[in-house]
Design an enzyme around this catalytic site. Structure first.
Site, short mmCIF file in Angstrom:
data_model
loop_
_atom_site.label_atom_id
_atom_site.label_comp_id
_atom_site.label_asym_id
_atom_site.label_seq_id
_atom_site.Cartn_x
_atom_site.Cartn_y
_atom_site.Cartn_z
N ASN A 110 -33.40 -43.24 -1.13
CA ASN A 110 -33.47 -44.53 -1.11
C ASN A 110 -32.60 -45.39 -0.18
OD1 ASN A 110 -35.06 -43.98 -3.22
ND2 ASN A 110 -33.68 -44.12 -4.93
N HIS A 127 -32.03 -41.69 4.59
CA HIS A 127 -32.69 -42.54 5.39
C HIS A 127 -32.03 -43.93 5.79
CE1 HIS A 127 -36.53 -40.57 3.62
NE2 HIS A 127 -35.89 -39.70 4.48
N CYS A 135 -26.47 -52.09 15.94
CA CYS A 135 -26.80 -53.08 17.43
C CYS A 135 -27.51 -51.97 18.47
CB CYS A 135 -25.48 -53.17 18.07
SG CYS A 135 -25.64 -53.88 19.87
N THR A 197 -39.58 -38.95 -6.57
CA THR A 197 -39.75 -38.87 -5.42
C THR A 197 -41.16 -38.06 -5.36
OG1 THR A 197 -39.62 -38.18 -2.94
CG2 THR A 197 -38.70 -36.56 -4.67
C1 BV8 Z 1 -37.94 -36.35 10.97
C2 BV8 Z 1 -37.72 -45.52 6.09
C3 BV8 Z 1 -37.63 -34.99 13.09
C4 BV8 Z 1 -38.49 -47.02 6.10
C5 BV8 Z 1 -38.67 -43.57 5.33
C6 BV8 Z 1 -42.14 -32.00 9.29
C7 BV8 Z 1 -40.91 -32.01 10.00
C8 BV8 Z 1 -40.49 -33.17 10.48
C9 BV8 Z 1 -41.20 -34.38 10.40
C10 BV8 Z 1 -42.33 -34.48 9.93
C11 BV8 Z 1 -42.81 -33.20 9.28
N1 BV8 Z 1 -43.95 -33.62 8.50
C12 BV8 Z 1 -44.09 -34.98 8.86
C13 BV8 Z 1 -43.04 -35.45 9.41
C14 BV8 Z 1 -42.97 -36.89 10.12
C15 BV8 Z 1 -42.58 -37.73 8.90
C16 BV8 Z 1 -42.99 -37.36 7.62
O1 BV8 Z 1 -42.34 -36.89 6.66
N2 BV8 Z 1 -44.24 -37.98 7.33
C17 BV8 Z 1 -44.85 -37.83 5.95
C18 BV8 Z 1 -45.35 -39.24 5.64
C19 BV8 Z 1 -45.80 -36.75 6.18
N3 BV8 Z 1 -41.12 -37.47 8.98
C20 BV8 Z 1 -40.30 -38.21 9.72
O2 BV8 Z 1 -40.75 -38.66 10.68
C21 BV8 Z 1 -38.69 -38.13 9.65
N4 BV8 Z 1 -38.06 -37.61 10.88
O3 BV8 Z 1 -38.40 -35.50 10.37
O4 BV8 Z 1 -37.12 -36.40 12.53
C22 BV8 Z 1 -38.63 -35.47 13.86
C23 BV8 Z 1 -38.36 -36.39 14.96
C24 BV8 Z 1 -39.34 -36.84 15.93
C25 BV8 Z 1 -40.50 -36.51 15.72
C26 BV8 Z 1 -40.85 -35.73 14.58
C27 BV8 Z 1 -39.94 -35.30 13.72
C28 BV8 Z 1 -38.40 -39.43 9.00
C29 BV8 Z 1 -38.48 -39.80 7.55
C30 BV8 Z 1 -37.85 -40.87 7.40
C31 BV8 Z 1 -38.75 -41.91 7.18
N5 BV8 Z 1 -38.20 -43.29 6.46
N6 BV8 Z 1 -38.43 -44.90 4.99
C32 BV8 Z 1 -37.85 -47.83 4.85
O5 BV8 Z 1 -37.50 -47.10 3.72
O6 BV8 Z 1 -37.72 -48.87 4.95
S1 BV8 Z 1 -39.58 -43.05 4.21
C33 BV8 Z 1 -39.84 -43.46 2.95
O7 BV8 Z 1 -40.49 -42.70 2.08
C34 BV8 Z 1 -38.92 -44.14 2.28
O8 BV8 Z 1 -37.53 -44.22 2.81
C35 BV8 Z 1 -38.71 -43.23 0.80
O9 BV8 Z 1 -37.33 -42.83 0.74
C36 BV8 Z 1 -39.45 -42.17 1.40
C37 BV8 Z 1 -40.10 -41.05 0.07
O10 BV8 Z 1 -40.51 -41.94 -0.73
P1 BV8 Z 1 -40.26 -41.87 -2.25
O11 BV8 Z 1 -39.06 -42.13 -2.22
O12 BV8 Z 1 -40.80 -40.37 -2.71
O13 BV8 Z 1 -41.23 -43.05 -2.83
P2 BV8 Z 1 -42.52 -42.85 -3.32
O14 BV8 Z 1 -43.17 -44.29 -3.88
O15 BV8 Z 1 -43.54 -42.25 -2.28
O16 BV8 Z 1 -42.79 -41.96 -4.67
C38 BV8 Z 1 -42.08 -42.47 -5.80
C39 BV8 Z 1 -42.19 -41.35 -6.91
O17 BV8 Z 1 -41.53 -41.75 -7.95
C40 BV8 Z 1 -43.66 -41.07 -7.29
O18 BV8 Z 1 -43.77 -39.76 -7.30
C41 BV8 Z 1 -43.54 -41.62 -8.76
O19 BV8 Z 1 -44.41 -40.82 -9.54
C42 BV8 Z 1 -42.28 -41.63 -9.22
N7 BV8 Z 1 -41.77 -42.60 -10.19
C43 BV8 Z 1 -42.03 -43.90 -10.06
N8 BV8 Z 1 -41.32 -44.55 -11.19
C44 BV8 Z 1 -40.63 -43.57 -11.69
C45 BV8 Z 1 -40.65 -42.44 -11.15
N9 BV8 Z 1 -40.39 -41.13 -11.58
C46 BV8 Z 1 -39.25 -41.19 -12.52
N10 BV8 Z 1 -39.11 -42.47 -13.21
C47 BV8 Z 1 -39.70 -43.74 -12.86
N11 BV8 Z 1 -39.51 -44.58 -13.52
#
Ligand code: BV8
Length: 254
Positions: A110, A127, A135, A197
């Site tokens: 978060n 993140h 900057c 998450t």
């Molecule tokens: C990187 C910033 C190396 C923006 C975010 C394998 C290896 C490496 C990279 C990858 C890989 N596979 C894919 C990738 C690429 C990518 C990735 O993971 N893509 C995904 C979509 C497949 N990863 C990256 O690019 C990362 N970098 O690995 O560097 C690299 C370098 C160059 C090239 C390649 C690799 C960077 C990842 C960071 C991305 N930035 N956000 C912003 O936030 O403004 S990610 C974004 O999703 C948010 O930051 C958030 O934190 C994150 C995860 O989401 P969640 O927090 O889980 O939220 P979500 O809504 O999805 O789910 C909510 C959950 O809560 C649900 O399950 C729901 O049921 C539950 N819930 C709801 N209410 C409640 C609850 N639970 C309990 N109680 C409640 N009340």
């Protein structure tokens, strides 16, 4: 208050643990009013940005390169949304975990800063943090809590160049020191909690598997099942703001 269904031996192991870690996602902030990313009313859906197929595309260096003002409009909107919000009982309970366990590491995806506001001493912010800018030319990171921002995109007070959100976008590497702390916490934890998450974003989503392979008890708290549910030792379904206070009470009174 009605307690949680936890097998005695599992509860005993949790109570006796010295080293505990937790990974949180947007679900932990949902009960504070912060929209999640992928839910139906999620952040990704509610920000219509022409020219971008999905808001998720906004969270990329390419989008910022192409239209820094638009990306900043999205962050300015989110900052204004988050500014009045407060930590919920889930955040507060994790501060209680920090006090209860000898070694407790909070790793969060978060960017809303609510764990710090709740009193968590030193969360590992995988993140980044929406209340910090960086900057583009000098790399200087500054806290900035102005909402709304007086100018979009904001400029560096030092060199007059452009600043970006101090956030990790898709395709960007995480800070090595941050990653190191997160991997160490997962490898050394006797109990690893994965809370609120969707467990789809890497490398954060891999932490639960690392903890499991290193012998930890893994506990998931979520409203629904996720890709890691199949491998956890205990899955507690429900809102983290309700489950975490109950769990802390059970641990403290055991
Ligand atoms: C990187 C910033 C190396 C923006 C975010 C394998 C290896 C490496 C990279 C990858 C890989 N596979 C894919 C990738 C690429 C990518 C990735 O993971 N893509 C995904 C979509 C497949 N990863 C990256 O690019 C990362 N970098 O690995 O560097 C690299 C370098 C160059 C090239 C390649 C690799 C960077 C990842 C960071 C991305 N930035 N956000 C912003 O936030 O403004 S990610 C974004 O999703 C948010 O930051 C958030 O934190 C994150 C995860 O989401 P969640 O927090 O889980 O939220 P979500 O809504 O999805 O789910 C909510 C959950 O809560 C649900 O399950 C729901 O049921 C539950 N819930 C709801 N209410 C409640 C609850 N639970 C309990 N109680 C409640 N009340």
């Amino acid at each position: 208050m009605a307690l949680l269904e936890i097998p005695g031996d599992l509860l005993g192991a949790i109570v006796n643990s010295k080293n505990v870690a937790a990974l949180t996602g947007a679900g932990v902030s949902a009960e504070s009013g912060v929209p999640t990313f992928r839910g139906k009313e999620g952040l990704w859906r509610n920000f219509r940005a022409e020219g971008f197929a999905t808001p998720e595309e906004l969270a990329t260096p390419e989008a910022f390169e192409r239209d820094p003002k638009l990306v900043w409009e999205w962050y300015d909107w989110r900052r204004s949304l988050i500014a009045p919000l407060k930590p919920n009982p889930g955040h507060m309970s994790l501060v209680g975990f920090e006090k209860r366990f000898e070694q407790f590491t909070l790793v969060t995806q978060n960017v809303d800063g609510l764990h710090r506001l709740a009193g968590s001493a030193d969360p590992v912010e995988m993140h980044g943090n929406i209340w910090y800018t960086r900057c583009v030319d000098e790399g200087t990171v500054r806290e900035n809590r102005e909402t709304p921002l007086p100018r979009l995109p904001p400029l560096c007070p030092e060199c007059g160049g452009m600043v970006r959100p101090h956030i990790v976008w898709f395709g960007e590497s995480l800070q090595p020191s941050i990653l190191e702390r997160a991997y160490k916490a997962a490898e050394e934890a006797e109990v690893f909690f994965i809370i609120g998450t969707s467990a789809v974003v890497q490398p954060s989503a891999s932490l639960a598997g690392i903890a499991k392979n290193a012998g930890a008890i893994v506990v998931e708290i979520n409203l629904e099942s996720t890709p890691v549910t199949g491998m956890v030792d205990l899955s507690l379904k429900g809102p983290s703001g309700v489950i975490l206070p109950k769990l802390l009470k059970m641990i403290e009174s055991a």
